[in-house]
Design a protein around this motif. Structure first.
Motif, PDB file in Angstrom:
ATOM      1  N   GLY A  91       6.388   4.917  -9.915  1.00  0.00           N
ATOM      2  CA  GLY A  91       5.372   5.577 -10.726  1.00  0.00           C
ATOM      3  C   GLY A  91       3.986   5.550 -10.118  1.00  0.00           C
ATOM      4  N   SER A  92       3.896   5.208  -8.831  1.00  0.00           N
ATOM      5  CA  SER A  92       2.578   5.141  -8.205  1.00  0.00           C
ATOM      6  C   SER A  92       2.149   6.489  -7.633  1.00  0.00           C
ATOM      7  N   GLY A  93       3.030   7.489  -7.734  1.00  0.00           N
ATOM      8  CA  GLY A  93       2.633   8.828  -7.313  1.00  0.00           C
ATOM      9  C   GLY A  93       2.833   9.107  -5.836  1.00  0.00           C
ATOM     10  N   LYS A  94       3.975   8.681  -5.309  1.00  0.00           N
ATOM     11  CA  LYS A  94       4.264   8.930  -3.890  1.00  0.00           C
ATOM     12  C   LYS A  94       4.507  10.416  -3.621  1.00  0.00           C
ATOM     13  N   ARG A 150       1.685   0.857   7.815  1.00  0.00           N
ATOM     14  CA  ARG A 150       2.022   0.579   6.419  1.00  0.00           C
ATOM     15  C   ARG A 150       0.927   1.058   5.493  1.00  0.00           C
ATOM     16  N   ALA A 151       1.319   1.813   4.482  1.00  0.00           N
ATOM     17  CA  ALA A 151       0.389   2.207   3.425  1.00  0.00           C
ATOM     18  C   ALA A 151       0.972   1.687   2.116  1.00  0.00           C
ATOM     19  N   THR A 152       0.103   1.220   1.237  1.00  0.00           N
ATOM     20  CA  THR A 152       0.598   0.566   0.025  1.00  0.00           C
ATOM     21  C   THR A 152      -0.033   1.148  -1.233  1.00  0.00           C
ATOM     22  N   LEU A 153       0.799   1.322  -2.253  1.00  0.00           N
ATOM     23  CA  LEU A 153       0.302   1.693  -3.575  1.00  0.00           C
ATOM     24  C   LEU A 153       0.754   0.599  -4.528  1.00  0.00           C
ATOM     25  N   GLU A 154      -0.213  -0.183  -5.001  1.00  0.00           N
ATOM     26  CA  GLU A 154       0.170  -1.340  -5.810  1.00  0.00           C
ATOM     27  C   GLU A 154       0.173  -1.058  -7.293  1.00  0.00           C
ATOM     28  N   ARG A 155      -0.450   0.031  -7.684  1.00  0.00           N
ATOM     29  CA  ARG A 155      -0.557   0.314  -9.115  1.00  0.00           C
ATOM     30  C   ARG A 155       0.046   1.665  -9.458  1.00  0.00           C
ATOM     31  N   ARG A 156       0.476   1.782 -10.712  1.00  0.00           N
ATOM     32  CA  ARG A 156       0.925   3.068 -11.207  1.00  0.00           C
ATOM     33  C   ARG A 156      -0.281   3.970 -11.429  1.00  0.00           C
ATOM     34  N   VAL A 157      -0.028   5.286 -11.420  1.00  0.00           N
ATOM     35  CA  VAL A 157      -1.138   6.216 -11.645  1.00  0.00           C
ATOM     36  C   VAL A 157      -1.692   6.015 -13.057  1.00  0.00           C
ATOM     37  N   LEU A 158      -2.956   6.318 -13.218  1.00  0.00           N
ATOM     38  CA  LEU A 158      -3.649   6.262 -14.506  1.00  0.00           C
ATOM     39  C   LEU A 158      -3.550   4.881 -15.146  1.00  0.00           C
ATOM     40  N   ASP A 159      -3.425   3.865 -14.278  1.00  0.00           N
ATOM     41  CA  ASP A 159      -3.359   2.480 -14.740  1.00  0.00           C
ATOM     42  C   ASP A 159      -2.269   2.215 -15.764  1.00  0.00           C
ATOM     43  N   ARG A 160      -1.199   2.979 -15.697  1.00  0.00           N
ATOM     44  CA  ARG A 160      -0.074   2.677 -16.579  1.00  0.00           C
ATOM     45  C   ARG A 160       0.541   1.364 -16.136  1.00  0.00           C
ATOM     46  N   PRO A 161       0.818   0.477 -17.095  1.00  0.00           N
ATOM     47  CA  PRO A 161       1.404  -0.805 -16.684  1.00  0.00           C
ATOM     48  C   PRO A 161       2.872  -0.632 -16.284  1.00  0.00           C
ATOM     49  N   LEU A 162       3.345  -1.516 -15.432  1.00  0.00           N
ATOM     50  CA  LEU A 162       4.776  -1.541 -15.131  1.00  0.00           C
ATOM     51  C   LEU A 162       5.504  -2.006 -16.381  1.00  0.00           C
ATOM     52  N   LYS A 201      17.815   6.346 -10.230  1.00  0.00           N
ATOM     53  CA  LYS A 201      17.067   6.950  -9.125  1.00  0.00           C
ATOM     54  C   LYS A 201      15.779   7.585  -9.606  1.00  0.00           C
ATOM     55  N   GLY A 202      15.141   8.367  -8.741  1.00  0.00           N
ATOM     56  CA  GLY A 202      13.754   8.773  -8.983  1.00  0.00           C
ATOM     57  C   GLY A 202      13.395   9.638 -10.175  1.00  0.00           C
ATOM     58  N   HIS A 203      14.176   9.595 -11.259  1.00  0.00           N
ATOM     59  CA  HIS A 203      13.820  10.457 -12.390  1.00  0.00           C
ATOM     60  C   HIS A 203      12.463  10.114 -12.972  1.00  0.00           C
ATOM     61  N   ASP A 204      11.857  11.137 -13.517  1.00  0.00           N
ATOM     62  CA  ASP A 204      10.562  10.946 -14.145  1.00  0.00           C
ATOM     63  C   ASP A 204      10.660  11.528 -15.552  1.00  0.00           C
ATOM     64  N   GLY A 245      11.755   0.720 -13.354  1.00  0.00           N
ATOM     65  CA  GLY A 245      10.691   1.670 -13.016  1.00  0.00           C
ATOM     66  C   GLY A 245      10.824   3.010 -13.712  1.00  0.00           C
ATOM     67  N   ARG A 246      11.950   3.246 -14.368  1.00  0.00           N
ATOM     68  CA  ARG A 246      12.114   4.510 -15.108  1.00  0.00           C
ATOM     69  C   ARG A 246      11.429   4.453 -16.458  1.00  0.00           C
ATOM     70  N   ALA A 247      11.060   3.259 -16.920  1.00  0.00           N
ATOM     71  CA  ALA A 247      10.483   3.137 -18.257  1.00  0.00           C
ATOM     72  C   ALA A 247       8.964   3.176 -18.199  1.00  0.00           C
ATOM     73  N   GLY A 248       8.374   3.796 -19.200  1.00  0.00           N
ATOM     74  CA  GLY A 248       6.926   3.777 -19.347  1.00  0.00           C
ATOM     75  C   GLY A 248       6.195   4.625 -18.338  1.00  0.00           C
ATOM     76  N   ARG A 249       6.774   5.758 -17.972  1.00  0.00           N
ATOM     77  CA  ARG A 249       6.109   6.626 -17.002  1.00  0.00           C
ATOM     78  C   ARG A 249       5.228   7.659 -17.690  1.00  0.00           C
ATOM     79  N   GLY A 250       5.300   7.700 -19.005  1.00  0.00           N
ATOM     80  CA  GLY A 250       4.444   8.630 -19.737  1.00  0.00           C
ATOM     81  C   GLY A 250       3.266   7.867 -20.317  1.00  0.00           C
ATOM     82  N   GLU A 251       2.790   8.352 -21.462  1.00  0.00           N
ATOM     83  CA  GLU A 251       1.611   7.718 -22.032  1.00  0.00           C
ATOM     84  C   GLU A 251       1.929   6.383 -22.694  1.00  0.00           C
ATOM     85  N   ARG A 252       3.157   6.253 -23.214  1.00  0.00           N
ATOM     86  CA  ARG A 252       3.483   5.005 -23.906  1.00  0.00           C
ATOM     87  C   ARG A 252       4.069   3.990 -22.940  1.00  0.00           C
TER      88      ARG A 252
END
Ligand code: ADP
Ligand code: ZN
Length: 738
Positions: free
Chosen positions: A231-234, A378-390, A554-557, A593-600
């Protein structure tokens, strides 16, 4: 004398050299020729012009099929690398790079005519009403009815339908002929969250993009690991790299594990690049694949999105190769040539002076090690977009649950309560169990007789059938109806043991009769289009719960999923595979990682018998770095990959003794070829599946720091005993050691 070396589609055969007779033009490298092989005439592909004089009694080639090369020189070179590295036949490797049907016919680069069945023709009533259809005409309608978008006349001809027959059907209004608009496989892709407009990147995304863009702009070969949490927006970064490459006149190859499972990525690229994208994967019909391949070959596209075989796509101006979810095991082909799509992509990138980006939230041990050592950027994305928590993960100890609920428990009370809660809030739930079927075994409670496959050493899996139960072998597909009584003692006490996705679905239906439940596993998606339909119904909110195997991890959103339940986190941990811990970590991290990819915000409930196992603990914390440290220590201690290289050899025989004696001879020969002693030979020993599809199997491993030494020894051994090739399977860098 004009001579050519030709790769022919015969397993294990090396290059054959032919003479080009005076009447024929010299065929180009990468072009097809018709050649005699034994008593047959086959279509092969020219690989090189041999320099040595060679024997003079060479056979003549019969015909030149292509005056322009079908395969590009760098793809020919890539195939030769694959054949060499994976100890496969050159012909096998070239076959992987060819468009479908290339072995049979010359390909026309012009527009072609297609025929499609009309509404009238597809209506069985009007068809049976139209008297006087010949068997051939009926057959043609049958063939055409399998394809909604029609089939080219050339393909119909290959399938025994003449243009005459089509003409007569057209005259009756049952078939329509048209100039081909290329068939568009995107039309069937599920369109979830497609947003063609480009958004502002987050700070982290912008940094990663900047870093990768600089590498891409340099126009040099480079590998970079893009390690970004789920969910970090790769995808957004891939998109921009492709856009940037396009503006510089270069092409992008985006590899994904399975397109059907990540349709949003393909759809997003389509929405951005429109016509300038081609899609390549094995789920397409031959006709569709053929079209897509030739669009790429003509240079009509800027981007190819495809599965592992797309690594051979005929792109001439490659600038960027992205391997998304690079850790995914479906990149490895489990039949000859046994190549790994990611590793071949790196070799291709080297030849094309391209940037190769390996993206993952859970990189393979191999790739991460190279990133640490500096071999890869190496490039790293440590956070989800829009500060959504894991997603927050709760572990449920199933041993306690069994003590409370009894041994039949499948869904813990905690998970049931969480599902109930989501259903009440009209949010969606994914439930994972990485094991299909209803039960994993059937046995007699009186005499203990268990149902094993007669061809394989494996117990039969129970599946729900229309009336009662079927027992099926997941390796050879042997199927039997489960009888009411024991076959041995006639006692009526047959019992099921273990459980798979079908049972989870049944339990969920019982517990939540109001919920709309779908199931995704290899059994439920057999019908073409079934998977796409299940996923799009879920995406559209027509289903509340989706139960499934790793396919749903897998990568579903799906933004409305706020709960992921894992029925049995330790399915993979019991197997004798040194990668079991890595697989478990990846699967749990990905599915959570499939959970909580929206606003909630999202939550995962993970049921396990081993809540203290490090793979499970660290996956819950989504702590990749600690997992890597722990796992690499274990691999180093045991001398397993990636700290050493491994080659697996399986020897097959009619009997166990035969296989064992061949394997023993081979290992003895290999020891003699191991001049440098840089590798050890482990075995021979019975393979974990000692009988498979009626054959006995014995295996041994070569293990050492230098692959080349092992490869050379194997080559020398095979050169000495070529007849043994048919009895053995060599797997270089095996992923599946069962
Ligand atoms: P990953 O592949 O890293 O798991 P995705 O690329 O699927 O993540 O992105 C996760 C979600 O975030 C998607 O719904 C995507 O559309 C959204 N997204 C990505 N980048 C941005 C951004 N810069 N701003 C807002 N939303 C974004
Ligand atoms: Zn079997």
């Amino acid at each position: 004398m004009r001579k050519v070396s030709v790769a022919v589609p015969v397993p294990f055969l090396d290059l054959l050299t032919y003479n080009v007779p005076d009447g024929l033009t010299l065929p180009p490298i990468g072009g097809r020729v018709r050649v005699p092989v034994g008593s047959r005439v086959l279509t092969g592909c020219v690989v090189e012009y041999p320099s040595e004089p060679g024997a003079d009694e060479l056979k003549d080639i019969i015909d030149v099929v292509d005056n322009d090369p079908l395969l590009l020189p760098d793809v020919v070179a890539l195939c030769r690398w694959v054949a060499d590295y994976y100890l496969a036949g050159v012909g096998d490797a070239m076959a992987a790079a060819m468009p479908p049907g290339a072995r049979r016919q010359a390909t026309s680069f012009k527009t072609k005519r297609v025929a499609a069945v009309t509404a009238l023709g597809s209506d069985p009533l009007s068809r049976s009403g139209s008297r006087g259809l010949t068997p051939k005409q009926n057959e043609a309608l049958e063939v055409l009815s399998g394809s909604a978008t029609g089939l080219p006349l050339s393909e119909l001809r290959d399938r025994g339908v003449s243009s005459d027959v089509i003409g007569r059907l057209a005259a009756r209004g049952l078939v329509l002929r048209a100039e081909a608009d290329e068939r568009d496989p995107f039309e069937r892709a599920v369109m979830t969250n497609v947003h063609p407009s480009i958004r502002a990147l987050t700070t982290e995304q912008a940094q990663a993009f900047q870093q990768l863009m600089t590498l891409a702009d340099a126009g040099e070969f480079r590998v970079a690991l893009l390690h970004g949490v789920t969910g970090s927006g790769k995808t957004e970064i891939y998109l921009r790299l492709a856009e940037r490459a396009r503006r510089a006149g270069r092409q992008t190859l985006l590899m994904v594990p399975e397109i059907a499972l990540t349709p949003s990525v393909a759809a997003l690229f389509r929405a951005t690049f429109g016509e300038r994208v081609a899609i390549q994967h094995s789920g397409l019909s031959d006709g569709e694949r053929h079209d897509q391949w030739h669009r790429v070959r003509r240079g009509d596209v800027d981007v190819v999105v495809g599965t592992r075989s797309a690594v051979f796509a005929p792109l001439t101006r490659l600038g960027v190769i992205v391997v998304d979810e690079e850790h995914d095991t479906s990149y490895k082909q489990e039949e000859a040539p046994r190549y790994h799509g990611r590793d071949v992509a790196i070799v291709r990138g080297q030849g094309a002076k391209a940037l190769v980006v390996l993206g993952s939230a859970t990189p393979s041990m191999e790739s991460y090690q190279h990133a640490l050592s500096g071999k890869y950027a190496r490039a790293t994305l440590e956070r989800r977009v829009l500060d959504r928590p894991l997603a927050a993960v709760r572990l449920v100890n199933m041993r306690e649950e069994y003590a409370e609920q009894g041994p039949e428990a499948v869904i813990s009370r905690e998970l049931a309560a969480a599902i109930d809660d989501r259903l009440a809030r009209r949010e969606q739930v994914l439930v994972l169990l990485n094991r299909r079927g209803y039960a994993t075994a059937v046995f007699c409670r009186q005499c203990g007789d268990a149902f094993e496959c007669p061809n394989c050493t494996i117990s039969l899996t129970v599946h729900t059938a229309r009336h009662g139960w079927n027992a099926r072998c997941h390796y050879c597909n042997y199927t039997m109806t489960v009888p009411v009584q024991c076959r041995k003692c006639a006692a009526p006490y047959l019992e099921h043991a273990g459980f798979g996705t079908e049972k989870v679905e049944a339990h969920l239906r019982q517990k939540f009769p109001e919920a709309r439940i779908g199931r995704v596993d290899r059994d439920s998606i057999r019908r073409k289009g079934a998977l796409a339909s299940l996923l799009s119904r879920f995406a559209a909110g027509e289903l509340d719960v989706l139960v499934g195997t790793q396919m749903i991890a897998k990568g579903h959103d799906f933004p409305r999923v706020t709960l992921v339940g894992v029925i049995s986190a330790d399915v993979g941990l019991g197997v004798a595979d040194f990668r079991a811990g890595e697989r478990t970590f990846q699967l749990l991290t990905q599915v959570a990682g499939r959970a909580g990819r929206g606003e909630r915000t999202g939550e995962a409930v993970v049921q396990t018998l081993y809540p203290e196992h490090y793979s499970i603990q660290l996956a819950c914390r989504q702590d990749y770095a600690s997992f890597f440290e722990r796992e690499i220590g274990y691999r180093r201690g045991m001398r397993y990959p990636p700290t050493v290289a491994l080659v697996n050899v399986i020897v097959r025989g009619r009997s166990f003794d035969e296989a064992m004696s061949t394997a023993t001879q081979l290992t003895q020969r290999l020891k003699q070829f191991s001049v440098t002693s840089s590798f050890v030979i482990l075995g021979p020993a019975p393979a974990p599946l000692v009988r498979l599809r009626g054959e006995s199997r014995v295996q041994f491993f070569l293990k050492g720091p230098r692959r080349a030494d092992m490869r050379n020894a194997l080559k020398a051994m095979l050169a000495e005993t070529p007849e043994v090739r048919r009895k053995i399977t060599v797997d270089v860098d095996p992923l599946n050691v069962l």
